[in-house]
Scaffold this motif. Structure first.
Motif, PDB file in Angstrom:
ATOM      1  N   ALA A   1       0.829  -1.213   0.000  1.00  0.00           N
ATOM      2  CA  ALA A   1       0.000   0.000   0.000  1.00  0.00           C
ATOM      3  C   ALA A   1       0.861   1.261   0.000  1.00  0.00           C
ATOM      4  O   ALA A   1       0.746   2.121   0.877  1.00  0.00           O
ATOM      5  CB  ALA A   1      -0.973  -0.002   1.173  1.00  0.00           C
ATOM      6  N   ASP A   2       1.725   1.342  -1.003  1.00  0.00           N
ATOM      7  CA  ASP A   2       2.606   2.509  -1.170  1.00  0.00           C
ATOM      8  C   ASP A   2       3.447   2.802   0.066  1.00  0.00           C
ATOM      9  O   ASP A   2       3.673   3.955   0.429  1.00  0.00           O
ATOM     10  CB  ASP A   2       1.799   3.751  -1.556  1.00  0.00           C
ATOM     11  CG  ASP A   2       1.123   3.602  -2.916  1.00  0.00           C
ATOM     12  OD1 ASP A   2       1.717   2.948  -3.802  1.00  0.00           O
ATOM     13  OD2 ASP A   2       0.005   4.127  -3.076  1.00  0.00           O
ATOM     14  N   GLY A   3       3.875   1.769   0.765  1.00  0.00           N
ATOM     15  CA  GLY A   3       4.748   1.940   1.924  1.00  0.00           C
ATOM     16  C   GLY A   3       4.027   2.184   3.232  1.00  0.00           C
ATOM     17  O   GLY A   3       4.679   2.399   4.258  1.00  0.00           O
ATOM     18  N   ASP A   4       2.693   2.142   3.225  1.00  0.00           N
ATOM     19  CA  ASP A   4       1.956   2.355   4.478  1.00  0.00           C
ATOM     20  C   ASP A   4       2.137   1.180   5.445  1.00  0.00           C
ATOM     21  O   ASP A   4       1.985   1.344   6.653  1.00  0.00           O
ATOM     22  CB  ASP A   4       0.473   2.572   4.213  1.00  0.00           C
ATOM     23  CG  ASP A   4       0.182   3.966   3.664  1.00  0.00           C
ATOM     24  OD1 ASP A   4       1.035   4.863   3.812  1.00  0.00           O
ATOM     25  OD2 ASP A   4      -0.911   4.143   3.085  1.00  0.00           O
ATOM     26  N   PHE A   5       2.441   0.002   4.896  1.00  0.00           N
ATOM     27  CA  PHE A   5       2.653  -1.197   5.716  1.00  0.00           C
ATOM     28  C   PHE A   5       3.960  -1.853   5.285  1.00  0.00           C
ATOM     29  O   PHE A   5       4.217  -2.013   4.091  1.00  0.00           O
ATOM     30  CB  PHE A   5       1.517  -2.210   5.525  1.00  0.00           C
ATOM     31  CG  PHE A   5       0.165  -1.656   5.844  1.00  0.00           C
ATOM     32  CD1 PHE A   5      -0.307  -1.657   7.150  1.00  0.00           C
ATOM     33  CD2 PHE A   5      -0.629  -1.135   4.843  1.00  0.00           C
ATOM     34  CE1 PHE A   5      -1.553  -1.147   7.444  1.00  0.00           C
ATOM     35  CE2 PHE A   5      -1.881  -0.617   5.125  1.00  0.00           C
ATOM     36  CZ  PHE A   5      -2.340  -0.620   6.433  1.00  0.00           C
ATOM     37  N   THR A   6       4.756  -2.259   6.257  1.00  0.00           N
ATOM     38  CA  THR A   6       5.981  -3.000   5.986  1.00  0.00           C
ATOM     39  C   THR A   6       6.017  -4.195   6.916  1.00  0.00           C
ATOM     40  O   THR A   6       5.765  -4.059   8.118  1.00  0.00           O
ATOM     41  CB  THR A   6       7.236  -2.124   6.230  1.00  0.00           C
ATOM     42  OG1 THR A   6       7.148  -0.961   5.400  1.00  0.00           O
ATOM     43  CG2 THR A   6       8.510  -2.887   5.932  1.00  0.00           C
TER      44      THR A   6
ATOM     45  N   ILE B   1       7.390  -8.484  12.360  1.00  0.00           N
ATOM     46  CA  ILE B   1       7.065  -7.120  12.766  1.00  0.00           C
ATOM     47  C   ILE B   1       6.301  -6.472  11.619  1.00  0.00           C
ATOM     48  O   ILE B   1       6.744  -6.523  10.475  1.00  0.00           O
ATOM     49  CB  ILE B   1       8.333  -6.295  13.086  1.00  0.00           C
ATOM     50  CG1 ILE B   1       9.080  -6.898  14.268  1.00  0.00           C
ATOM     51  CG2 ILE B   1       7.955  -4.838  13.363  1.00  0.00           C
ATOM     52  CD1 ILE B   1      10.408  -6.229  14.566  1.00  0.00           C
ATOM     53  N   ILE B   2       5.167  -5.896  11.953  1.00  0.00           N
ATOM     54  CA  ILE B   2       4.399  -5.135  10.971  1.00  0.00           C
ATOM     55  C   ILE B   2       4.522  -3.663  11.351  1.00  0.00           C
ATOM     56  O   ILE B   2       4.163  -3.272  12.470  1.00  0.00           O
ATOM     57  CB  ILE B   2       2.916  -5.548  10.955  1.00  0.00           C
ATOM     58  CG1 ILE B   2       2.779  -7.022  10.608  1.00  0.00           C
ATOM     59  CG2 ILE B   2       2.128  -4.669   9.978  1.00  0.00           C
ATOM     60  CD1 ILE B   2       1.373  -7.561  10.763  1.00  0.00           C
ATOM     61  N   LEU B   3       5.050  -2.869  10.428  1.00  0.00           N
ATOM     62  CA  LEU B   3       5.131  -1.425  10.631  1.00  0.00           C
ATOM     63  C   LEU B   3       3.956  -0.782   9.903  1.00  0.00           C
ATOM     64  O   LEU B   3       3.726  -1.077   8.725  1.00  0.00           O
ATOM     65  CB  LEU B   3       6.443  -0.872  10.074  1.00  0.00           C
ATOM     66  CG  LEU B   3       7.739  -1.471  10.610  1.00  0.00           C
ATOM     67  CD1 LEU B   3       8.944  -0.848   9.912  1.00  0.00           C
ATOM     68  CD2 LEU B   3       7.835  -1.281  12.108  1.00  0.00           C
ATOM     69  N   THR B   4       3.218   0.061  10.595  1.00  0.00           N
ATOM     70  CA  THR B   4       2.070   0.751  10.015  1.00  0.00           C
ATOM     71  C   THR B   4       2.288   2.249  10.157  1.00  0.00           C
ATOM     72  O   THR B   4       2.441   2.754  11.281  1.00  0.00           O
ATOM     73  CB  THR B   4       0.764   0.346  10.737  1.00  0.00           C
ATOM     74  OG1 THR B   4       0.637  -1.078  10.704  1.00  0.00           O
ATOM     75  CG2 THR B   4      -0.439   0.995  10.075  1.00  0.00           C
ATOM     76  N   SER B   5       2.319   2.951   9.027  1.00  0.00           N
ATOM     77  CA  SER B   5       2.551   4.399   9.046  1.00  0.00           C
ATOM     78  C   SER B   5       1.421   5.125   9.761  1.00  0.00           C
ATOM     79  O   SER B   5       0.247   4.789   9.587  1.00  0.00           O
ATOM     80  CB  SER B   5       2.670   4.942   7.624  1.00  0.00           C
ATOM     81  OG  SER B   5       3.847   4.479   7.029  1.00  0.00           O
TER      82      SER B   5
END
Length: 164
Positions: free
Chosen positions: A126-131, A142-146
């Motif tokens: 999603a365009d870098g919103d989730f990594t 690990i889930i990174l959420t902007s």
């Protein structure tokens, strides 16, 4: 009736804040192996916030228990959760640690983590919103959420089957 429930919850929360997760679990009668593992987890994550423990009122040593610790920092907060499932002399563990920071972007955090451990695998959505960050051995994710430009929520999940 609602006042009684709220008062009881506040008393449990106040009492839980004074105890470590492990001490609270032991007082509530959870399985000895599970309480030992909880102590190790609590120490490794350096948990010392507001603690809440949920156990079955009649079979706390035999049924799963839920342990939560929440901490506040000057740049965010974290909430740790562990579910402990006893199985005779074993104990299965699932953990979730959610950390929210308001002064660092997810891309910065991802970059720092990969610098420390270049073997980490990362995938963005999603365009870098989730990594999603995963080590080669798949022991955790690990889930990174902007959260806007300079905020990030990190959700670390693990499942452990000690002794099996």
């Amino acid at each position: 009736m609602y006042k009684v429930i709220i008062t009881a919850f506040l008393l449990v929360s106040i009492n839980s804040y004074a105890l470590s997760l492990t001490n609270d679990a032991i007082e509530r009668g959870i399985n000895q192996t599970c309480s030992k593992y909880l102590g190790e987890i609590e120490k490794s994550y350096n948990l010392n916030g507001l603690n809440i423990t949920f156990v079955h009122p009649e079979s706390s040593a035999l049924l799963p228990s839920l342990h939560i610790s929440s901490q506040k920092y000057n740049n965010g907060s974290s909430t740790f959760s562990a579910t402990l499932t006893p199985d005779e002399e074993y104990c299965y563990i699932s953990t979730v640690l959610v950390t929210s920071v308001n002064n660092q972007s997810c891309s910065e955090i991802s970059q720092l983590k990969v610098e420390v451990n270049p073997d980490l695998q990362t995938s963005s959505y999603a365009d870098g919103d989730f990594t999603i960050i995963t080590p080669k051995d798949n022991t955790y994710q690990i889930i990174l959420t902007s959260q806007g430009v300079t905020g990030c929520s990190m959700t670390e999940t693990r499942m452990l089957w000690p002794g099996r």
